[in-house]
Design a protein around this motif. Sequence first.
Motif, PDB file in Angstrom:
ATOM      1  N   ILE A  49      44.159  47.958  40.423  1.00 36.63           N
ATOM      2  CA  ILE A  49      44.221  46.529  41.058  1.00 36.63           C
ATOM      3  C   ILE A  49      44.226  46.959  42.622  1.00 36.63           C
ATOM      4  O   ILE A  49      45.128  47.567  42.964  1.00 36.63           O
ATOM      5  N   ASN A  50      43.365  46.286  43.372  1.00 39.16           N
ATOM      6  CA  ASN A  50      43.484  46.436  44.858  1.00 39.16           C
ATOM      7  C   ASN A  50      43.943  45.250  45.301  1.00 39.16           C
ATOM      8  O   ASN A  50      43.160  44.059  45.630  1.00 39.16           O
ATOM      9  N   SER A  51      45.189  45.222  45.773  1.00 33.75           N
ATOM     10  CA  SER A  51      45.855  44.008  46.239  1.00 33.75           C
ATOM     11  C   SER A  51      46.984  44.351  47.012  1.00 33.75           C
ATOM     12  O   SER A  51      47.823  45.257  46.816  1.00 33.75           O
ATOM     13  N   PRO A  52      47.140  43.451  48.252  1.00 34.17           N
ATOM     14  CA  PRO A  52      48.288  43.848  49.156  1.00 34.17           C
ATOM     15  C   PRO A  52      49.559  43.284  48.455  1.00 34.17           C
ATOM     16  O   PRO A  52      50.893  43.610  48.825  1.00 34.17           O
ATOM     17  N   LEU A  53      49.401  42.390  47.646  1.00 36.96           N
ATOM     18  CA  LEU A  53      50.507  41.731  46.906  1.00 36.96           C
ATOM     19  C   LEU A  53      51.049  42.359  45.667  1.00 36.96           C
ATOM     20  O   LEU A  53      50.313  43.316  44.884  1.00 36.96           O
ATOM     21  N   GLN A  54      52.428  42.285  45.508  1.00 39.55           N
ATOM     22  CA  GLN A  54      53.123  43.007  44.367  1.00 39.55           C
ATOM     23  C   GLN A  54      52.582  42.299  42.989  1.00 39.55           C
ATOM     24  O   GLN A  54      52.591  41.093  43.095  1.00 39.55           O
ATOM     25  N   VAL A  55      52.265  43.222  41.893  1.00 37.86           N
ATOM     26  CA  VAL A  55      52.066  42.556  40.685  1.00 37.86           C
ATOM     27  C   VAL A  55      53.304  42.496  39.957  1.00 37.86           C
ATOM     28  O   VAL A  55      53.978  43.222  39.735  1.00 37.86           O
ATOM     29  N   LEU A  56      53.513  41.186  39.430  1.00 40.28           N
ATOM     30  CA  LEU A  56      54.913  41.023  38.738  1.00 40.28           C
ATOM     31  C   LEU A  56      54.550  41.107  37.195  1.00 40.28           C
ATOM     32  O   LEU A  56      55.642  41.463  36.487  1.00 40.28           O
ATOM     33  N   ARG A  57      53.233  41.069  36.820  1.00 43.09           N
ATOM     34  CA  ARG A  57      52.949  41.142  35.397  1.00 43.09           C
ATOM     35  C   ARG A  57      51.672  41.439  35.074  1.00 43.09           C
ATOM     36  O   ARG A  57      50.870  40.740  35.725  1.00 43.09           O
ATOM     37  N   ALA A  58      51.556  42.405  34.286  1.00 48.08           N
ATOM     38  CA  ALA A  58      49.827  42.712  34.147  1.00 48.08           C
ATOM     39  C   ALA A  58      49.758  42.268  32.437  1.00 48.08           C
ATOM     40  O   ALA A  58      50.657  42.862  31.515  1.00 48.08           O
ATOM     41  N   ALA A  59      48.405  42.016  32.131  1.00 46.80           N
ATOM     42  CA  ALA A  59      48.363  41.636  30.746  1.00 46.80           C
ATOM     43  C   ALA A  59      46.974  41.885  30.328  1.00 46.80           C
ATOM     44  O   ALA A  59      46.092  41.782  30.777  1.00 46.80           O
ATOM     45  N   LEU A  60      46.777  42.466  28.984  1.00 51.81           N
ATOM     46  CA  LEU A  60      45.545  42.729  28.688  1.00 51.81           C
ATOM     47  C   LEU A  60      45.157  41.938  27.347  1.00 51.81           C
ATOM     48  O   LEU A  60      45.957  41.813  26.517  1.00 51.81           O
TER      49      LEU A  60
END
Length: 401
Positions: A49-60
């Motif tokens: 993921i290309n994002s300046p924000l922190q990822v709190l949760r990833a789901a598939l």
Amino acid sequence: MKRTGISSLLVAILLAAWTPIAAAHGPAQEILPSVDYEYGGALHFQAGINSPLQVLRAALFLRRGTGETSVFITNSPAESQTAFEITIEVAELQLLPFSRLVYWWQFDLADGSNIQSIPSTLLYEDNRYAWQVHAREGVRVHWTGADLDRGQAILDLTSRSLAELQPMGLTPPESLEVYVYPSPGELQASLRLGGIPSAAAHTLPELGVVLVSAASSNDGLQDLERQIPHEITHLLLYQRMGASYYNLPAWLNEGFATLQESSPAAALRLALEEALASDATLPLSSLCASFPVENESRILAYAQSASFVQYLLDVYGSGGVVRLLDAYQEGASCEGAIQRVYQRPLSQLEAEWLQTLSGRGGQNSLLSIERLAWIALPALLLISASILLLVLRIRRAQAKG
């Protein structure tokens, strides 16, 4: 990466809570998903993921066909983490060989927004082989090796098999995939990896997939002339019957499919002749649910079923078999449908069929093809000789004139 499977109820809640697009405001963000797998082993899903924000949760999210959606979540990703991977065993998903799996990722971000990837489709194909492909009018055949003529011959055989079934009201599917393994052993190994009992050929009717096996030789092509029409018949019967396909008696399902084979196996004829001679045929009522496991009895079951279905076609016409299919589609029992269509119990119809075979020395139109050819051959040779002699006489008369 640690992941957790979620119940279908929670999936629905998550799907409702997470929108399918990124937040309307904020920095541009992008998800780069990919997947690879070992056939019969595990599937490895990755996403960056290309994002300046922190990822709190990833789901598939995974969806098989029109079935329920499953979700797998990564817990507590690192603060700067931008790459994620989830590995799932094929057995855990109960994923059928050559089925399709729709998947997408969704990320919860630190500002309360979320972003979701565009759904992608994975074809869970046996990737241990480099498949060649020929296609025509919704039919795709896959085979191994570099012989393009072989692929064309398989495609022609498949198209011909579909056309020959149309008079029975069995129309070609919108799409059909035929895979030809180089040997029965390799097909059986593939089926075992998919949790399917071993067989020389197999149909996955819900997927529109036919799996067969044959060596790249003339004998192999003869094997395909039996296997492909047989398995296609199962697939088209499923397409006609829907879920009621599984209500068809084994003798009708397998008997009708065996009749479509271009050259019936000699073993079937011999098995039926021997059973008739020793009064050792199998009761048709015992062939309603399934066939015997033991090889000799199983061969006899195929031979009897094909002969009995041919008898129904010869005596009562194709319309009777069509009405029989209708009855089973409506939920009639094995013997109940026979009573409804032919106005007699299965046991009586069976006795009439056996009486007919006894009068023919155990032969009917399926099992006497080879003998009929030998009977007709001398007559054809005599006619040819007579025509040749007549031509010679005419030429001599013209020469004298």
